[in-house]
Design a protein around this motif. Structure first.
Motif, PDB file in Angstrom:
ATOM      1  N   HIS A 189      29.834  22.096  54.405  1.00 22.07           N
ATOM      2  CA  HIS A 189      29.893  22.071  55.867  1.00 22.07           C
ATOM      3  C   HIS A 189      30.899  23.102  56.382  1.00 22.07           C
ATOM      4  O   HIS A 189      32.099  23.019  56.081  1.00 22.07           O
ATOM      5  CB  HIS A 189      30.339  20.695  56.361  1.00 22.07           C
ATOM      6  CG  HIS A 189      29.401  19.569  56.035  1.00 22.07           C
ATOM      7  ND1 HIS A 189      28.197  19.388  56.669  1.00 22.07           N
ATOM      8  CD2 HIS A 189      29.486  18.558  55.145  1.00 22.07           C
ATOM      9  CE1 HIS A 189      27.594  18.303  56.191  1.00 22.07           C
ATOM     10  NE2 HIS A 189      28.353  17.785  55.245  1.00 22.07           N
ATOM     11  N   HIS A 243      26.029  14.912  47.394  1.00 22.81           N
ATOM     12  CA  HIS A 243      27.426  14.800  47.823  1.00 22.81           C
ATOM     13  C   HIS A 243      28.268  14.130  46.730  1.00 22.81           C
ATOM     14  O   HIS A 243      29.277  13.489  47.039  1.00 22.81           O
ATOM     15  CB  HIS A 243      27.539  13.950  49.090  1.00 22.81           C
ATOM     16  CG  HIS A 243      27.265  14.673  50.390  1.00 22.81           C
ATOM     17  ND1 HIS A 243      26.017  15.119  50.760  1.00 22.81           N
ATOM     18  CD2 HIS A 243      28.092  15.021  51.426  1.00 22.81           C
ATOM     19  CE1 HIS A 243      26.082  15.692  51.956  1.00 22.81           C
ATOM     20  NE2 HIS A 243      27.333  15.644  52.377  1.00 22.81           N
ATOM     21  N   PHE A 293      29.161   3.968  57.401  1.00 22.72           N
ATOM     22  CA  PHE A 293      28.367   4.682  58.397  1.00 22.72           C
ATOM     23  C   PHE A 293      27.513   3.733  59.229  1.00 22.72           C
ATOM     24  O   PHE A 293      26.691   4.163  60.028  1.00 22.72           O
ATOM     25  CB  PHE A 293      27.494   5.763  57.745  1.00 22.72           C
ATOM     26  CG  PHE A 293      28.232   7.067  57.582  1.00 22.72           C
ATOM     27  CD1 PHE A 293      28.181   8.045  58.565  1.00 22.72           C
ATOM     28  CD2 PHE A 293      29.020   7.302  56.460  1.00 22.72           C
ATOM     29  CE1 PHE A 293      28.884   9.226  58.436  1.00 22.72           C
ATOM     30  CE2 PHE A 293      29.733   8.485  56.327  1.00 22.72           C
ATOM     31  CZ  PHE A 293      29.664   9.443  57.319  1.00 22.72           C
ATOM     32  N   ARG A 333      36.747  19.672  63.834  1.00 20.53           N
ATOM     33  CA  ARG A 333      36.545  18.502  62.966  1.00 20.53           C
ATOM     34  C   ARG A 333      37.865  17.767  62.729  1.00 20.53           C
ATOM     35  O   ARG A 333      37.901  16.538  62.700  1.00 20.53           O
ATOM     36  CB  ARG A 333      35.962  18.939  61.617  1.00 20.53           C
ATOM     37  CG  ARG A 333      34.490  19.279  61.642  1.00 20.53           C
ATOM     38  CD  ARG A 333      34.097  19.857  60.287  1.00 20.53           C
ATOM     39  NE  ARG A 333      32.669  19.778  60.053  1.00 20.53           N
ATOM     40  CZ  ARG A 333      32.019  18.696  59.661  1.00 20.53           C
ATOM     41  NH1 ARG A 333      32.690  17.574  59.414  1.00 20.53           N
ATOM     42  NH2 ARG A 333      30.713  18.721  59.482  1.00 20.53           N
ATOM     43  N   ARG A 392      38.742  15.913  65.885  1.00 20.81           N
ATOM     44  CA  ARG A 392      37.931  14.708  66.039  1.00 20.81           C
ATOM     45  C   ARG A 392      38.363  13.633  65.055  1.00 20.81           C
ATOM     46  O   ARG A 392      38.457  12.452  65.394  1.00 20.81           O
ATOM     47  CB  ARG A 392      36.445  15.019  65.839  1.00 20.81           C
ATOM     48  CG  ARG A 392      35.624  13.742  65.901  1.00 20.81           C
ATOM     49  CD  ARG A 392      34.234  13.844  65.338  1.00 20.81           C
ATOM     50  NE  ARG A 392      34.188  14.342  63.991  1.00 20.81           N
ATOM     51  CZ  ARG A 392      33.152  14.196  63.190  1.00 20.81           C
ATOM     52  NH1 ARG A 392      32.078  13.580  63.610  1.00 20.81           N
ATOM     53  NH2 ARG A 392      33.155  14.680  61.977  1.00 20.81           N
ATOM     54  N   ASP A 448      32.557  17.711  51.973  1.00 14.76           N
ATOM     55  CA  ASP A 448      32.605  16.275  51.726  1.00 14.76           C
ATOM     56  C   ASP A 448      31.852  15.837  50.469  1.00 14.76           C
ATOM     57  O   ASP A 448      31.420  14.696  50.371  1.00 14.76           O
ATOM     58  CB  ASP A 448      32.120  15.495  52.962  1.00 14.76           C
ATOM     59  CG  ASP A 448      30.725  15.920  53.417  1.00 14.76           C
ATOM     60  OD1 ASP A 448      30.109  16.765  52.731  1.00 14.76           O
ATOM     61  OD2 ASP A 448      30.259  15.415  54.450  1.00 14.76           O
ATOM     62  N   GLY A 494      35.428  15.492  57.061  1.00 18.47           N
ATOM     63  CA  GLY A 494      34.298  14.835  57.703  1.00 18.47           C
ATOM     64  C   GLY A 494      34.463  13.328  57.665  1.00 18.47           C
ATOM     65  O   GLY A 494      35.408  12.802  57.058  1.00 18.47           O
ATOM     66  N   ARG A 495      33.517  12.656  58.317  1.00 18.91           N
ATOM     67  CA  ARG A 495      33.581  11.199  58.337  1.00 18.91           C
ATOM     68  C   ARG A 495      33.585  10.583  56.938  1.00 18.91           C
ATOM     69  O   ARG A 495      34.176   9.511  56.745  1.00 18.91           O
ATOM     70  CB  ARG A 495      32.437  10.639  59.181  1.00 18.91           C
ATOM     71  CG  ARG A 495      32.715  10.741  60.683  1.00 18.91           C
ATOM     72  CD  ARG A 495      31.545  10.221  61.495  1.00 18.91           C
ATOM     73  NE  ARG A 495      30.415  11.137  61.433  1.00 18.91           N
ATOM     74  CZ  ARG A 495      29.154  10.811  61.730  1.00 18.91           C
ATOM     75  NH1 ARG A 495      28.865   9.596  62.108  1.00 18.91           N
ATOM     76  NH2 ARG A 495      28.197  11.720  61.653  1.00 18.91           N
ATOM     77  N   PRO A 496      32.938  11.197  55.914  1.00 16.41           N
ATOM     78  CA  PRO A 496      33.032  10.599  54.577  1.00 16.41           C
ATOM     79  C   PRO A 496      34.470  10.438  54.087  1.00 16.41           C
ATOM     80  O   PRO A 496      34.777   9.511  53.329  1.00 16.41           O
ATOM     81  CB  PRO A 496      32.244  11.577  53.695  1.00 16.41           C
ATOM     82  CG  PRO A 496      31.229  12.156  54.625  1.00 16.41           C
ATOM     83  CD  PRO A 496      31.966  12.318  55.935  1.00 16.41           C
TER      84      PRO A 496
HETATM   85  P1  AMP Z   1      30.481  14.490  59.893  1.00 17.96           P
HETATM   86  O1  AMP Z   1      30.079  15.816  59.331  1.00 17.96           O
HETATM   87  O2  AMP Z   1      31.934  14.276  59.883  1.00 17.96           O
HETATM   88  O3  AMP Z   1      29.855  14.194  61.231  1.00 17.96           O
HETATM   89  O4  AMP Z   1      29.876  13.409  58.904  1.00 17.96           O
HETATM   90  C1  AMP Z   1      28.519  13.500  58.548  1.00 17.96           C
HETATM   91  C2  AMP Z   1      28.389  13.485  57.048  1.00 17.96           C
HETATM   92  O5  AMP Z   1      28.491  12.162  56.615  1.00 17.96           O
HETATM   93  C3  AMP Z   1      27.052  13.973  56.539  1.00 17.96           C
HETATM   94  O6  AMP Z   1      27.093  15.325  56.232  1.00 17.96           O
HETATM   95  C4  AMP Z   1      26.872  13.183  55.290  1.00 17.96           C
HETATM   96  O7  AMP Z   1      27.563  13.828  54.263  1.00 17.96           O
HETATM   97  C5  AMP Z   1      27.615  11.917  55.519  1.00 17.96           C
HETATM   98  N1  AMP Z   1      26.763  10.775  55.853  1.00 17.96           N
HETATM   99  C6  AMP Z   1      26.066  10.565  56.983  1.00 17.96           C
HETATM  100  N2  AMP Z   1      25.423   9.385  56.943  1.00 17.96           N
HETATM  101  C7  AMP Z   1      25.722   8.836  55.741  1.00 17.96           C
HETATM  102  C8  AMP Z   1      25.382   7.618  55.098  1.00 17.96           C
HETATM  103  N3  AMP Z   1      24.587   6.711  55.682  1.00 17.96           N
HETATM  104  N4  AMP Z   1      25.878   7.395  53.879  1.00 17.96           N
HETATM  105  C9  AMP Z   1      26.686   8.289  53.284  1.00 17.96           C
HETATM  106  N5  AMP Z   1      27.046   9.455  53.842  1.00 17.96           N
HETATM  107  C10 AMP Z   1      26.574   9.716  55.056  1.00 17.96           C
END
Ligand code: AMP
Ligand code: FE
Ligand code: FE
Ligand code: ZN
Length: 290
Positions: A46, A258, A163, A109, A112, A21, A142-144
Motif C-alpha cells: 500500500h 497479507h 474488521f 494514513r 487517520r 500490512d 493500516g487498520r490491520p
Molecule cells: P486500510 O488500508 O488502513 O484502510 O485497511 C484496509 C486493509 O485492511 C486492506 O488492505 C486489507 O489488508 C485489510 N482488510 C480489510 N478487510 C479485512 C478483513 N475482513 N480481514 C482482514 N483484513 C482485512
C-alpha cells in the motif's frame, strides 16, 4: 512464456509485505513465492515502493518479480466519497509527483490511525498509538496494525473480527485523505506504469463504484480489472469479466496475500499469461529475474 516445468506459468499479481500490512518481509515474500511454485510474483504494498529493493535482492532463481504498489484512492462522484484501490505496475519509482503523492498518503494514513486510536481510547480501550506505529515497523500503517493491538489486549480474536462493524469496519472506521482516482491514473501513466483496478466489485468490503465510472476510468487510461479475488463472489467475478470485455480491458486474478493477517495463500488466485504480457509491454520498469 512457459513455467519451469513447461506447464502454464503461475502468476500472482497482488501481494503485501511488511513494507505495508503484510507479515512477511519482502525477502521472505519472494522466497515463499518460489516455494509456492509461482513463476511470477508482483509486490504491491500500500502506497509505497520500499519493498522493491529488498525483494529484488533476495529474488530466488527462476522467479520473476513485477514491481508495483497498491494506491489508496477515492471517487468523489458521490457523498461520502467511495474509497478504492488501484494497483500500479512497473512504474518509475522516482517520478517526483508520484513520489510526493505516495508520501502524502502515507502521512494521511498515520494521521487517520492516530485519530482512530484516540476514538478507541475515548471509549476506554487501552491501545497505544506509539505501540501500533512500532508494530508497523516503518512500513505503511493500516487498520490491520490497529487490529493487532485489539488482538493483543484480547478484545477480538482475529483480524477478520477486528474488521467487523463494532470495530474498525464501521464504528471506529475513519476516512483517510486518499488520491483522487483520475489523478492517480494520470500519475501512474505519466510515471510509465500500468494501472489496474483492484477488487472493483468487492461489495463485502463496503460500497463499490458504478460501472459507468469504470468506463470513464478506462477512457482515462485504466488498463485492467482484477476479477479473481477472494472478496468477489462468483457472480461478481463474472460481472467484472464481462465489463472488462466490453471496455477492452484485461482481467487479472490474485491472492492479495497479507501473510498471517489473512487466510488466503500465495497463488490461490492467479492471472493468465496474456494479461501479464500486456503489463510487461506497457510498463516502463523491467521485470526483475532471479
Ligand atoms: P486500510 O488500508 O488502513 O484502510 O485497511 C484496509 C486493509 O485492511 C486492506 O488492505 C486489507 O489488508 C485489510 N482488510 C480489510 N478487510 C479485512 C478483513 N475482513 N480481514 C482482514 N483484513 C482485512
Ligand atoms: Fe492491505
Ligand atoms: Fe486492496
Ligand atoms: Zn492489497
Amino acid at each position: 512464456m512457459t513455467s519451469r516445468t513447461g506447464a502454464a506459468p503461475r502468476i500472482d499479481l497482488h501481494t503485501h509485505s511488511t513494507a505495508s500490512d503484510g507479515t512477511l518481509t519482502p525477502a521472505e515474500l519472494v522466497r515463499a513465492a518460489a516455494q509456492a511454485g509461482l513463476d511470477v510474483l508482483a509486490i504491491t504494498d500500500h502506497d509505497t515502493t520500499a519493498g522493491w529493493a529488498p525483494a529484488v535482492g533476495a529474488l530466488p532463481p527462476g522467479l520473476r518479480l513485477v514491481r508495483g504498489a497498491e494506491l489508496s484512492c477515492r471517487w468523489s462522484g458521490t457523498e461520502p466519497a467511495v474509497p478504492l484501490h488501484l494497483l500500479a505496475y512497473l512504474f518509475d519509482p522516482d517520478h517526483p509527483e508520484l513520489v510526493a503523492e505516495l508520501a502524502r498518503v502515507r502521512a494521511a494514513r498515520e494521521h487517520r490511525g492516530e485519530r482512530i486510536v484516540a476514538l478507541l481510547r475515548a471509549d476506554g480501550i487501552d491501545v497505544s498509538w506509539p505501540d501500533i506505529l512500532a508494530g508497523a515497523g516503518g512500513g505503511t500503517v493500516g487498520r490491520p496494525h490497529i487490529a493487532q493491538a485489539l488482538i493483543r489486549i484480547g478484545l477480538v480474536g482475529s483480524t477478520r473480527e477486528a474488521f467487523g462493524p463494532d470495530w474498525l469496519g464501521e464504528r471506529y472506521r475513519l476516512p483517510k485523505d486518499d488520491i483522487d482516482v483520475f489523478r492517480a491514473i494520470r500519475l501512474v501513466r505519466s510515471a510509465g506504469g500500468v494501472p489496474v483496478f483492484a477488487h472493483p466489485r468487492a461489495t463485502r468490503r463496503g460500497r463499490v463504484v458504478p460501472d459507468e465510472l469504470i468506463a470513464e476510468l478506462a477512457a482515462a487510461g485504466l488498463a485492467g480489472l482484477e476479477a479473481d479475488h477472494e472478496d468477489h463472489s462468483p457472480a461478481e467475478r463474472a460481472h467484472v469479466r464481462a465489463l472488462a470485455a466490453d471496455l477492452g480491458l484485461f482481467v487479472t486474478g490474485s491472492s492479495d496475500f497479507h501473510g498471517t493477517h489473512k487466510t488466503v495463500q500465495l497463488g490461490e488466485f492467479s492471472t493468465g499469461v496474456e494479461a501479464y504480457e500486456r503489463i510487461v509491454a506497457e510498463g516502463v520498469t523491467e521485470v526483475a529475474s532471479g
